[in-house]
Design a protein around this motif. Structure first.
Motif, PDB file in Angstrom:
ATOM      1  N   GLY A  26     -77.174 -19.707  55.499  1.00 21.80           N
ATOM      2  CA  GLY A  26     -76.612 -20.246  56.734  1.00 21.80           C
ATOM      3  C   GLY A  26     -75.273 -20.917  56.494  1.00 21.80           C
ATOM      4  N   ALA A  27     -75.186 -21.665  55.386  1.00 20.14           N
ATOM      5  CA  ALA A  27     -73.939 -22.343  55.047  1.00 20.14           C
ATOM      6  C   ALA A  27     -72.835 -21.332  54.743  1.00 20.14           C
ATOM      7  CB  ALA A  27     -74.158 -23.254  53.840  1.00 20.14           C
ATOM      8  N   LEU A  28     -73.184 -20.302  54.001  1.00 21.04           N
ATOM      9  CA  LEU A  28     -72.189 -19.292  53.645  1.00 21.04           C
ATOM     10  C   LEU A  28     -71.713 -18.526  54.868  1.00 21.04           C
ATOM     11  CD1 LEU A  28     -73.692 -17.889  50.322  1.00 21.04           C
ATOM     12  CD2 LEU A  28     -71.876 -19.564  50.626  1.00 21.04           C
ATOM     13  N   THR A  29     -72.632 -18.200  55.742  1.00 16.05           N
ATOM     14  CA  THR A  29     -72.254 -17.490  56.971  1.00 16.05           C
ATOM     15  C   THR A  29     -71.304 -18.347  57.805  1.00 16.05           C
ATOM     16  OG1 THR A  29     -74.362 -16.288  57.002  1.00 16.05           O
ATOM     17  CG2 THR A  29     -73.119 -16.402  59.067  1.00 16.05           C
ATOM     18  N   GLN A  30     -71.630 -19.633  57.913  1.00 15.02           N
ATOM     19  CA  GLN A  30     -70.773 -20.553  58.663  1.00 15.02           C
ATOM     20  C   GLN A  30     -69.396 -20.669  58.007  1.00 15.02           C
ATOM     21  OE1 GLN A  30     -72.454 -24.429  59.860  1.00 15.02           O
ATOM     22  NE2 GLN A  30     -70.646 -25.401  58.972  1.00 15.02           N
ATOM     23  N   PHE A  66     -68.971  -9.645  53.427  1.00  8.84           N
ATOM     24  CA  PHE A  66     -69.562 -10.915  53.028  1.00  8.84           C
ATOM     25  C   PHE A  66     -71.004 -11.030  53.520  1.00  8.84           C
ATOM     26  CE2 PHE A  66     -65.176 -12.884  52.565  1.00  8.84           C
ATOM     27  CZ  PHE A  66     -65.286 -13.016  51.195  1.00  8.84           C
ATOM     28  N   ILE A  67     -71.244 -10.627  54.748  1.00  9.91           N
ATOM     29  CA  ILE A  67     -72.603 -10.703  55.295  1.00  9.91           C
ATOM     30  C   ILE A  67     -73.556  -9.849  54.470  1.00  9.91           C
ATOM     31  CG2 ILE A  67     -74.057 -10.166  57.286  1.00  9.91           C
ATOM     32  CD1 ILE A  67     -72.271 -12.669  57.569  1.00  9.91           C
ATOM     33  N   ASP A  68     -73.102  -8.677  54.055  1.00  8.42           N
ATOM     34  CA  ASP A  68     -73.919  -7.814  53.211  1.00  8.42           C
ATOM     35  C   ASP A  68     -74.204  -8.477  51.874  1.00  8.42           C
ATOM     36  OD1 ASP A  68     -75.177  -5.172  52.719  1.00  8.42           O
ATOM     37  OD2 ASP A  68     -73.649  -5.010  51.158  1.00  8.42           O
ATOM     38  N   SER A  69     -73.217  -9.153  51.303  1.00  6.23           N
ATOM     39  CA  SER A  69     -73.405  -9.858  50.038  1.00  6.23           C
ATOM     40  C   SER A  69     -74.398 -10.999  50.203  1.00  6.23           C
ATOM     41  CB  SER A  69     -72.061 -10.398  49.546  1.00  6.23           C
ATOM     42  OG  SER A  69     -72.204 -11.067  48.308  1.00  6.23           O
ATOM     43  N   ILE A  70     -74.320 -11.701  51.321  1.00 10.86           N
ATOM     44  CA  ILE A  70     -75.252 -12.801  51.597  1.00 10.86           C
ATOM     45  C   ILE A  70     -76.676 -12.283  51.722  1.00 10.86           C
ATOM     46  CG2 ILE A  70     -75.908 -14.517  53.343  1.00 10.86           C
ATOM     47  CD1 ILE A  70     -72.887 -14.866  53.909  1.00 10.86           C
ATOM     48  N   ARG A  71     -76.847 -11.184  52.421  1.00  5.75           N
ATOM     49  CA  ARG A  71     -78.178 -10.616  52.611  1.00  5.75           C
ATOM     50  C   ARG A  71     -78.826 -10.220  51.287  1.00  5.75           C
ATOM     51  NH1 ARG A  71     -76.395  -6.719  57.617  1.00  5.75           N
ATOM     52  NH2 ARG A  71     -76.648  -8.236  59.317  1.00  5.75           N
ATOM     53  N   GLN A  72     -78.013  -9.750  50.350  1.00  5.40           N
ATOM     54  CA  GLN A  72     -78.542  -9.275  49.075  1.00  5.40           C
ATOM     55  C   GLN A  72     -78.776 -10.397  48.065  1.00  5.40           C
ATOM     56  OE1 GLN A  72     -76.531  -5.803  47.438  1.00  5.40           O
ATOM     57  NE2 GLN A  72     -75.837  -5.190  49.462  1.00  5.40           N
ATOM     58  N   MET A  73     -78.414 -11.622  48.414  1.00  3.43           N
ATOM     59  CA  MET A  73     -78.581 -12.745  47.504  1.00  3.43           C
ATOM     60  C   MET A  73     -80.059 -13.009  47.239  1.00  3.43           C
ATOM     61  SD  MET A  73     -77.140 -16.605  48.049  1.00  3.43           S
ATOM     62  CE  MET A  73     -75.459 -15.994  48.172  1.00  3.43           C
ATOM     63  N   SER A  74     -80.435 -13.117  45.981  1.00  3.56           N
ATOM     64  CA  SER A  74     -81.832 -13.350  45.608  1.00  3.56           C
ATOM     65  C   SER A  74     -82.171 -14.833  45.687  1.00  3.56           C
ATOM     66  CB  SER A  74     -82.082 -12.840  44.190  1.00  3.56           C
ATOM     67  OG  SER A  74     -81.395 -13.647  43.252  1.00  3.56           O
TER      68      SER A  74
END
Length: 235
Positions: free
Chosen positions: A43-47, A114-122
């Motif tokens: 959430g923080a990264l998306t913001q 970036f959103i794709d990178s966030i989604r793939q974060m473990s």
């Protein structure tokens, strides 16, 4: 109580307080589930990413910010006074403006990457980033996982814009007229599209790091309950 005894008492109390505070912090961190951590960090990264892209992707987003404004290539800066003295001042200014406008054109495509990178974060990535002790840990994660892809996406947009407004041709005309200047230039002044692309990336990551630090340090920046819960353990 003499001065030595008082100092000793203060040291003991400070040590006890520090130990208790550290233990409380560890307990609060341990109380967070992997889902909490991942949700809060994502959430923080998306913001942060959204704010940075909105800021730089608008008209004059780079030009209005002295920290990310793209200057003449370093080796070309050495000859700027000469160019202006030779009556090329307007062209120099137009050239700088066009480079910055090309960067702002490219920035919006970063959102999906970036959103794709966030989604793939473990879960492991999220926990490591959150408790790294570094204000830019997430931004550095982005650089490792996304920069090459972003560069590949940015460059064609930069190149298309510079071609449409004639930046490359104007640059070649400006420099070609004064061959003795061209000989003094380095590669960064020859590959304008590559130069603008890298500067656009640097500016974007700089603002994302600012946003990350703001959320980590300032409770006001934590705009949702999950952000307050997760990042509250760091303060």
């Amino acid at each position: 109580m003499n001065r030595f005894s008082m100092s000793l008492a203060i040291i003991v109390l400070f040590t006890l307080f520090s130990g208790a505070s550290a233990q409380t912090s560890r307990n609060r961190q341990a109380s967070l589930s992997n889902l909490d951590i991942a949700g809060g960090l994502k959430g923080a990264l998306t913001q942060g990413v959204t704010n940075a892209i909105d800021d730089l992707g608008r008209r004059n987003g780079f030009l209005d910010n002295v920290r990310v404004r793209i200057p003449l290539p370093r080796n070309l800066q050495k000859t700027e006074k000469t160019l202006r003295a030779l009556g090329q001042g307007d062209k120099v200014d137009e050239f700088v403006d066009a480079m910055n406008h090309a960067a702002e054109e490219a920035v919006p495509v970063a959102a999906d990457i970036f959103i794709d990178s966030i989604r793939q974060m473990s879960f492991s990535d999220a926990r490591s980033i959150l408790f790294s002790g570094r204000d830019d840990a997430a931004t550095e994660f982005f650089r490792r996982t996304s920069e090459d892809t972003l560069r590949d996406k940015f460059r064609p947009i930069v190149q298309d814009f510079t071609e449409r407004v004639g930046v490359t041709s104007k640059y070649k005309q400006m420099m070609g007229r004064y061959g003795f200047i061209g000989k003094a230039l380095g590669q960064d002044a020859k590959d304008i599209d590559g130069y603008v692309t890298q500067k656009a990336l640097d500016g974007l990551f700089l603002l994302i790091a600012d946003e990350e630090a703001k959320i980590r340090r300032d409770p006001v920046g934590r705009t949702t309950s999950i952000l307050r819960k997760v990042f509250g353990v760091l303060t």
